[in-house]
Structures are given as C-alpha cells and as structure tokens.
Scaffold this active site. Structure first.
Site, PDB file in Angstrom:
ATOM      1  N   GLU A 215       2.120   1.810  -3.480  1.00  0.00           N
ATOM      2  CA  GLU A 215       1.060   2.326  -4.355  1.00  0.00           C
ATOM      3  C   GLU A 215       1.005   3.849  -4.281  1.00  0.00           C
ATOM      4  OE1 GLU A 215      -3.240   3.588  -3.807  1.00  0.00           O
ATOM      5  OE2 GLU A 215      -3.091   1.501  -3.164  1.00  0.00           O
ATOM      6  N   HIS A 216       1.111   4.404  -3.083  1.00  0.00           N
ATOM      7  CA  HIS A 216       1.108   5.859  -2.917  1.00  0.00           C
ATOM      8  C   HIS A 216       2.354   6.489  -3.543  1.00  0.00           C
ATOM      9  CE1 HIS A 216      -2.148   6.877   0.124  1.00  0.00           C
ATOM     10  NE2 HIS A 216      -2.276   5.568  -0.032  1.00  0.00           N
TER      11      HIS A 216
ATOM     12  N   GLU B 164      -5.304   8.409   6.087  1.00  0.00           N
ATOM     13  CA  GLU B 164      -6.216   7.499   5.402  1.00  0.00           C
ATOM     14  C   GLU B 164      -6.700   6.400   6.351  1.00  0.00           C
ATOM     15  OE1 GLU B 164      -6.266   4.529   1.478  1.00  0.00           O
ATOM     16  OE2 GLU B 164      -4.437   5.611   2.028  1.00  0.00           O
TER      17      GLU B 164
ATOM     18  N   HIS C   4       0.829  -1.200   0.000  1.00  0.00           N
ATOM     19  CA  HIS C   4       0.000   0.000   0.000  1.00  0.00           C
ATOM     20  C   HIS C   4       0.866   1.254   0.000  1.00  0.00           C
ATOM     21  CE1 HIS C   4      -2.973   2.755   2.281  1.00  0.00           C
ATOM     22  NE2 HIS C   4      -3.273   2.758   1.006  1.00  0.00           N
TER      23      HIS C   4
END
Length: 456
Positions: free
Chosen positions: A76-77, A153, A73
């Site tokens: 991905e950012h 998030e 994750h």
C-alpha cells in the site's frame, strides 16, 4: 420488505435507483468490476480502486517466508512511490495540484487506493490511481526508505495504548488465525520484509479479477469504464490486459470453510504493562460474520448497550458512577467471523468496577432484553446516523465496494431500515445471550500493577 440489490458475478450490466442516486455496475470479461453512484447536484467525486486482498491473505503467499507477513501494508505504501512514467514526487504533486484528498488503507480483507476531487479533475484522478495500481515499479531504494516510514508508523501506534489494546484483543479472540494478526505487521515482520516477497504478493494478487473500481458523486459511468479499461491495457504489466477472460474473485465459501476461524473456548485475562495514567480495557468475544442474518438484531442490541451517550454502558459507567470518560461497545465483521467488544478507559483502581458493570449490563440485556423506548431510540439513532453518512460521497463509494467485495448484496437506506424495524425482542435477547454466555476475553493495557483485574 424490500429486497437487497443482488450483484451476481455473471451479470454484465446493472442499473438501478438507490436512495436517490443512479447506481450502475459493469462486470467486464477481464474480471474488472466498476460500480458508480451518481449523486445529483454534486460537484465532486470520490473514486476508489479496491483490491479484494487484505492482511489475512498474506499467509497463502509464502508461509516459509517471514517477510511475506506485512506485505499488504508494505505494498500500500509502495504504490505511491513511482511508476515508469511518474516518480513519487510527481504522484504527490499531481494530486496536490488539483486539491485532491487522496490516500490508501489496508484492511484485513481488502486494500483501497482512493481520491476525492472536483468533477473537472475526475479523469486525472482516475488516470493517476490506475497508473499507481497497475504500474508500480517497487523501486529498491524506495523500498528501504518506506521500511523506515512504516516502522515509524508502527512506533506511533505503539504509543497509543488504545491501539495496543485493540491489536492484542484481536490477537486473543482470533488466536493464530490470520484475522488475529495486526494489519500493518509488526517491527519484526517489517524488518524481515524483502522486496521479492512484496513483489510476489503484488504480481500474484493484483489483477483485473481482484480489482473493483467504485465512484460516487459527479461521475459518468461509461466514461469511468472506458478510462479504466484503457488504463489497464496501457499497463506495462501483461497481467492487466483486458483481452484475457477471467472470473471475478469474491472471497469464496470453500476458502472460508478450509480456513475456519477458531472460536474462543476458554476465558482469559491478558495484562500488558505500559506506563500510563489509565487502563485501556477491552472485554469481549467472537461476534457475527458479515452476512449473518442476525446482524440487524446485533445492530439494535449494540446501539442500546453501548452505541451512544444514552446507552446503558455510557450511562452506568460514566454518568452514574464516574468510572471512565469513554465507554462503548462495538462489533467487527468479516466474511467468516466476527468480534464483539466493550471498551473503557479508566483509572487503575476503577478497573474492577468497570469490568463488573460491563459484564452485568451484558448479562442484564441477555436476561431481560430491552424496552420499547430503547428500541425506538436505537432505530432513530441508526436511521439518523445512516442518512447523515450517505450525504458524503466517500460513504457511498465505500458502500458500493464493500457490497461487491463482501456479500454481493447492496442495501439502500430504506431496505436496511426495514430490516432493523422488523427485529423482534426475542432476536435481540438471543444475540445478547449468545455473547453473554460465550467465554469472555479481557485485555488490559496500562499500569496494570496498580489495577485489580479479577481472573474472571
């Protein structure tokens, strides 16, 4: 009955007609796979760069490093944060200038970077996505900035009690297996993350053998292949060169057997106390893996049990008794495992009644099956929703990728519907019985002190 289109990894080229669209597939010697579906009259195209690596794969990177969890994750950012030729702002403005819909997603078994653009901007979108995926610099300053973004998030998700219940439900059903971990990590793992672990994940897992590029809409297959190969060869990273032969990677059976998912062997009730007007309730157990032949029977059963406003759960829980606003059932499937669940949100004093009705409806279906009218209605619901979804190039683009990364079988709409139509009453009852007879996990999130939740 029509057979699915097989996608063997040793087949260099494939061209077929699928649901009115021309589908082509190229498997390059470098391991790169490109699949396209041309949709007549479309003036836009959806493009996805899919890497067959998800959150479940992080354990293998470096089990002694807590910072390795959440790397998928985190990466991905970071791929939006700059390459040697584009900084983060230039990547953002490049997509905005052409009115693109662009984003990324991390799942348990894959990661995707995608864009939807008008046909005239196709090449720019492919070039930008390829640059992001193959040339990310993982800048140290951007890493620290994005750490804060990811923590926000996660905090946002923690304020959504349905999300909290869902994450805890996966954790309880799958136990210590990597499928039970939250996809985005948690505050502890993100705070512990370091650039070296994420960089290791990037360099070890991202190369042409794990990359699948799919596109649907106004797409020229040969042009996409040429653009993709040129982009890989232009990468600043040697591992992306296409002059090296590699075997394409699809999640292997051997890996699945060695890393088997535990089956829930006992019933459990988990209560998570949070200030809330409602209890977010999940009830369920292990389900079916992606390629399980019973998945079509499960689809019919799930539709009848909790798949719409006419479903048994919705009618019994909401319409007849007024116990909840929302009630439905669902399934999640992975290469080697699955999960089945029932969700409802209700006032604390109604929780016990919701649980009782949910269990009773599952048990009733296991004992008595479904009616002919329910079977026909579920077929109509599945056929209609599937056909409507396929009007969207995003859906078709995703269908290509999931078939390639998953089972290696691509079903068109008619072939899929034929299998639903062939499901027997006995198969539906068998699947319902398997679920009803399994130890059930209950997760309740909210002001649980006010709720009556039987210990099974």
């Amino acid at each position: 009955m029509r057979d699915p289109i097989l996608l063997p990894l040793d087949l260099p080229e494939l061209a077929v007609d699928l649901s009115g669209g021309d589908v082509r597939r190229t498997v390059h010697p470098s391991g790169l796979r490109v699949l396209t579906e041309r949709m007549p009259a479309s003036r836009s195209v959806s493009i996805g760069f899919w890497v067959g690596v998800g959150s479940r794969d992080e354990q293998a990177e470096r089990s002694d490093a807590p910072g390795s969890l959440g790397s998928t994750h985190f990466l991905e950012h970071l791929l939006f944060k700059g390459t040697p030729t584009r900084d983060a702002y230039e990547i953002a403005t490049g997509f905005d200038r052409i009115g693109a819909e662009h984003n990324a997603l991390t799942a348990k078994e894959y990661t995707c970077y995608y864009a939807k653009v008008r046909d005239a901007d196709f090449e720019q979108a492919v070039t930008s996505l390829a640059d992001m995926v193959t040339n990310s610099v993982l800048d140290t300053n951007e890493f620290e900035t994005e750490r804060g973004v990811i923590l926000e998030e996660l905090a946002m998700a923690a304020d959504d009690l349905a999300d909290v219940a869902n994450e805890r439900f996966f954790e309880e059903v799958f136990g210590d297996h990597p499928l039970g971990r939250p996809i985005g990590g948690n505050a502890e793992t993100i705070l512990a993350a370091n650039r070296d672990d994420v960089d290791r994940h990037y360099h070890h897992r991202y190369d042409p053998s794990t990359l699948v590029i799919t596109a649907a809409g106004a797409v020229d297959h040969d042009r996409l292949v040429a653009l993709a190969l040129a982009a890989l060869d232009a990468s600043h990273e040697e591992r992306w060169r296409t002059n090296v032969s590699r075997v394409p990677v699809r999640r292997a059976t051997a890996e699945v057997v060695e890393n088997a998912v535990p089956v829930c062997s006992s019933q459990r009730v988990v209560k998570v106390d949070r200030p809330s007007e409602q209890i977010n309730l999940l009830l369920g157990t292990n389900g079916l893996p992606t390629g399980d032949p019973r998945r079509f029977a499960f689809g019919i059963m799930n539709s009848v049990l909790g798949g719409g406003m006419s479903s048994r759960l919705f009618q019994e829980i909401r319409e007849k008794r007024g116990l909840a606003y929302t009630a439905y059932s669902f399934g999640a499937s992975y290469t080697d495992a699955g999960l089945f669940g029932i969700y409802a949100g209700s006032a604390p004093e109604k929780t016990a009644a919701v649980l009782e009705v949910s269990k009773n409806e599952l048990a009733r279906m296991a004992a008595d099956g479904i009616t002919e009218e329910e079977f026909e209605r579920s077929l109509g619901q599945i056929a209609g929703s599937s056909a409507l979804a396929l009007e969207d190039s995003d859906t078709r683009m995703g269908r290509l990728a999931r078939a390639e990364l998953g089972t290696g079988e691509l079903y068109d709409l008619d072939a899929s519907l034929e299998r639903f139509e062939a499901v027997t009453a006995e198969e539906i009852t068998s699947v319902a019985s398997m679920l009803a007879e399994s130890p059930l996990t209950v997760v309740a999130v909210g002001d649980v002190a006010k709720a009556v939740i039987p210990e099974q």
